[in-house]
Motif scaffolding. Structure first.
Motif, PDB file in Angstrom:
ATOM      1  N   PRO A 128      21.053  -1.131  24.246  1.00  0.00           N
ATOM      2  CA  PRO A 128      19.999  -0.466  23.465  1.00  0.00           C
ATOM      3  C   PRO A 128      19.252  -1.422  22.542  1.00  0.00           C
ATOM      4  O   PRO A 128      18.341  -0.995  21.830  1.00  0.00           O
ATOM      5  CB  PRO A 128      20.773   0.580  22.639  1.00  0.00           C
ATOM      6  N   THR A 129      19.638  -2.694  22.532  1.00  0.00           N
ATOM      7  CA  THR A 129      19.030  -3.643  21.604  1.00  0.00           C
ATOM      8  C   THR A 129      17.516  -3.635  21.703  1.00  0.00           C
ATOM      9  O   THR A 129      16.806  -3.587  20.702  1.00  0.00           O
ATOM     10  CB  THR A 129      19.566  -5.064  21.875  1.00  0.00           C
ATOM     11  N   TYR A 130      16.996  -3.710  22.915  1.00  0.00           N
ATOM     12  CA  TYR A 130      15.539  -3.631  23.091  1.00  0.00           C
ATOM     13  C   TYR A 130      15.166  -2.778  24.292  1.00  0.00           C
ATOM     14  O   TYR A 130      14.062  -2.878  24.821  1.00  0.00           O
ATOM     15  CB  TYR A 130      14.915  -5.025  23.205  1.00  0.00           C
ATOM     16  N   ARG A 131      16.082  -1.899  24.712  1.00  0.00           N
ATOM     17  CA  ARG A 131      15.823  -0.990  25.821  1.00  0.00           C
ATOM     18  C   ARG A 131      15.764   0.448  25.316  1.00  0.00           C
ATOM     19  O   ARG A 131      16.551   0.837  24.454  1.00  0.00           O
ATOM     20  CB  ARG A 131      16.937  -1.092  26.858  1.00  0.00           C
ATOM     21  N   GLY A 175      22.675 -10.128  16.965  1.00  0.00           N
ATOM     22  CA  GLY A 175      22.321 -11.505  17.281  1.00  0.00           C
ATOM     23  C   GLY A 175      20.836 -11.699  17.439  1.00  0.00           C
ATOM     24  O   GLY A 175      20.027 -10.965  16.851  1.00  0.00           O
ATOM     25  N   LEU A 176      20.473 -12.678  18.239  1.00  0.00           N
ATOM     26  CA  LEU A 176      19.072 -13.107  18.330  1.00  0.00           C
ATOM     27  C   LEU A 176      18.151 -11.993  18.780  1.00  0.00           C
ATOM     28  O   LEU A 176      17.087 -11.767  18.190  1.00  0.00           O
ATOM     29  CB  LEU A 176      18.973 -14.296  19.289  1.00  0.00           C
ATOM     30  N   VAL A 198      14.968 -10.223  16.597  1.00  0.00           N
ATOM     31  CA  VAL A 198      13.586 -10.355  17.055  1.00  0.00           C
ATOM     32  C   VAL A 198      12.935  -8.989  17.215  1.00  0.00           C
ATOM     33  O   VAL A 198      11.794  -8.769  16.796  1.00  0.00           O
ATOM     34  CB  VAL A 198      13.534 -11.134  18.390  1.00  0.00           C
ATOM     35  N   VAL A 199      13.646  -8.051  17.834  1.00  0.00           N
ATOM     36  CA  VAL A 199      13.059  -6.755  18.180  1.00  0.00           C
ATOM     37  C   VAL A 199      13.179  -5.747  17.048  1.00  0.00           C
ATOM     38  O   VAL A 199      12.250  -4.997  16.766  1.00  0.00           O
ATOM     39  CB  VAL A 199      13.724  -6.201  19.459  1.00  0.00           C
ATOM     40  N   ASP A 200      14.339  -5.725  16.404  1.00  0.00           N
ATOM     41  CA  ASP A 200      14.581  -4.740  15.349  1.00  0.00           C
ATOM     42  C   ASP A 200      15.537  -5.362  14.337  1.00  0.00           C
ATOM     43  O   ASP A 200      16.737  -5.437  14.592  1.00  0.00           O
ATOM     44  CB  ASP A 200      15.181  -3.468  15.946  1.00  0.00           C
ATOM     45  N   PRO A 201      15.036  -5.827  13.200  1.00  0.00           N
ATOM     46  CA  PRO A 201      15.887  -6.525  12.234  1.00  0.00           C
ATOM     47  C   PRO A 201      16.837  -5.619  11.455  1.00  0.00           C
ATOM     48  O   PRO A 201      17.565  -6.095  10.585  1.00  0.00           O
ATOM     49  CB  PRO A 201      14.874  -7.183  11.300  1.00  0.00           C
ATOM     50  N   THR A 202      16.855  -4.323  11.777  1.00  0.00           N
ATOM     51  CA  THR A 202      17.742  -3.402  11.075  1.00  0.00           C
ATOM     52  C   THR A 202      19.197  -3.812  11.268  1.00  0.00           C
ATOM     53  O   THR A 202      19.664  -4.012  12.392  1.00  0.00           O
ATOM     54  CB  THR A 202      17.561  -1.963  11.602  1.00  0.00           C
TER      55      THR A 202
END
Length: 311
Positions: A73-76, A106-107, A111-115
């Motif tokens: 779910p990090t960026y999906r 992590g990285l 990048v996508v969501d700094p929460t």
């Protein structure tokens, strides 16, 4: 025991194509690539996207099962990912396994969501992510209302070739994640003892893997699932080392982990430098002496085996 290989998405397709074709030729049952924007030690090196890479690999192979290691779910988002997975599975003719994981921060996260999210918050989001993805892929029209995801009347037509959907391979080491895998997965995935940053020799990792397998059986019992219907995949190379040092070590690892109950062993394609540094000739020798002597399965049979026999 089934055998798999991870091919990092680090080469232009004109070069990477040869690796994917060779993975099938060498007799591997499944081949995977990482679904991340950037990756640990290689963040400044070439790195290509997972889904297009697997789609290209599907177009140049005919037998081997392909998989994400792992989508998170990090960026999906479940809706857009479900559409991509349905399309990818169609291109592959059903030769696809959807590897899923919670993400460890992590990285990509920054990048996508700094929460900042605690492990519990990531676990909550991952549970919804898997449940929503399952609902979408079993369609044909799906809705979901949760804390992290909210969508209504989303069509996914024509759906997956594999019914009721493409199989899930869920990475989990904690009790909650294992229960989720027991409910939703066709294959459970472990990379070895969590919380480490170096690889244990595989023989020293055996007790940790045995304890994980015991906890997985407990998780299956808690949700009323027959443990025999859930495949158990061990991803080696990062936390479990030495498997691909030689043909003898590979054969020994297959025997030892197979006795514990591991059904699928996955190695990384050897690289010229750290990480996963090794000799590709060993991989080819493993194929010649261990993999190719086995009866080769068709794509459909390999997919059914990897799926784990139903949920």
């Amino acid at each position: 025991m089934r055998h798999g290989v991870v091919i990092l998405p680090e080469r232009r397709w004109s070069q990477a194509r040869e690796q994917w074709v060779l993975a099938e030729h060498l007799g591997f049952d499944h081949a995977w690539t990482y679904d991340q924007l950037m990756w640990r030690w290689l963040r400044d090196e070439p790195w290509f996207a997972c889904v297009p890479t697997l789609a290209a690999a599907a177009a140049v192979t005919s037998r081997i099962t392909l998989g994400t290691m792992v989508a998170t779910p990090t960026y999906r988002h479940p809706v857009t990912l479900a559409k991509e997975l349905m399309s990818l599975e169609d291109i592959a003719g059903g030769r696809f396994v959807c590897g899923l994981g919670a993400g460890a921060g992590g990285l990509d996260d920054r990048v996508v969501d700094p929460t900042e999210r605690t492990p519990r918050q990531r676990a909550d989001r991952f549970a919804e992510f898997v449940e929503a993805l399952d609902r979408l892929l079993t369609g044909p029209v799906s809705s979901y209302v949760g804390t992290h995801y909210d969508f209504r009347d989303v069509p996914l037509n024509p759906g997956c070739l594999t019914r009721p959907r493409a199989p899930f391979a869920v990475a989990a080491t904690g009790p909650r994640g294992m229960r989720l895998a027991a409910r939703q997965a066709d294959t459970w995935v472990t990379a070895g003892p969590p919380g480490r940053f170096d690889a244990l020799p595989y023989e020293k990792a055996l007790p940790d893997i045995a304890r994980q397998l015991d906890r997985l059986d407990t998780a299956c019992a808690a949700v009323g699932r027959d443990p025999a219907t859930l495949n158990r995949l061990l991803l080696t190379g990062a936390l479990v080392g030495g498997v691909l040092d030689s043909v003898e070590s590979y054969r020994d690892a297959v025997g030892r982990f197979g006795e514990l109950g591991i059904t699928d062993l996955v190695v990384h394609w050897p690289r010229a430098s750290f990480p996963y540094q090794g000799d590709p000739r060993v991989l080819e020798a493993v194929a010649e002496e261990v993999l190719l002597p086995r009866p080769q399965t068709t794509g459909a049979t390999a997919r059914q085996n990897t799926a784990g026999g139903g949920r």
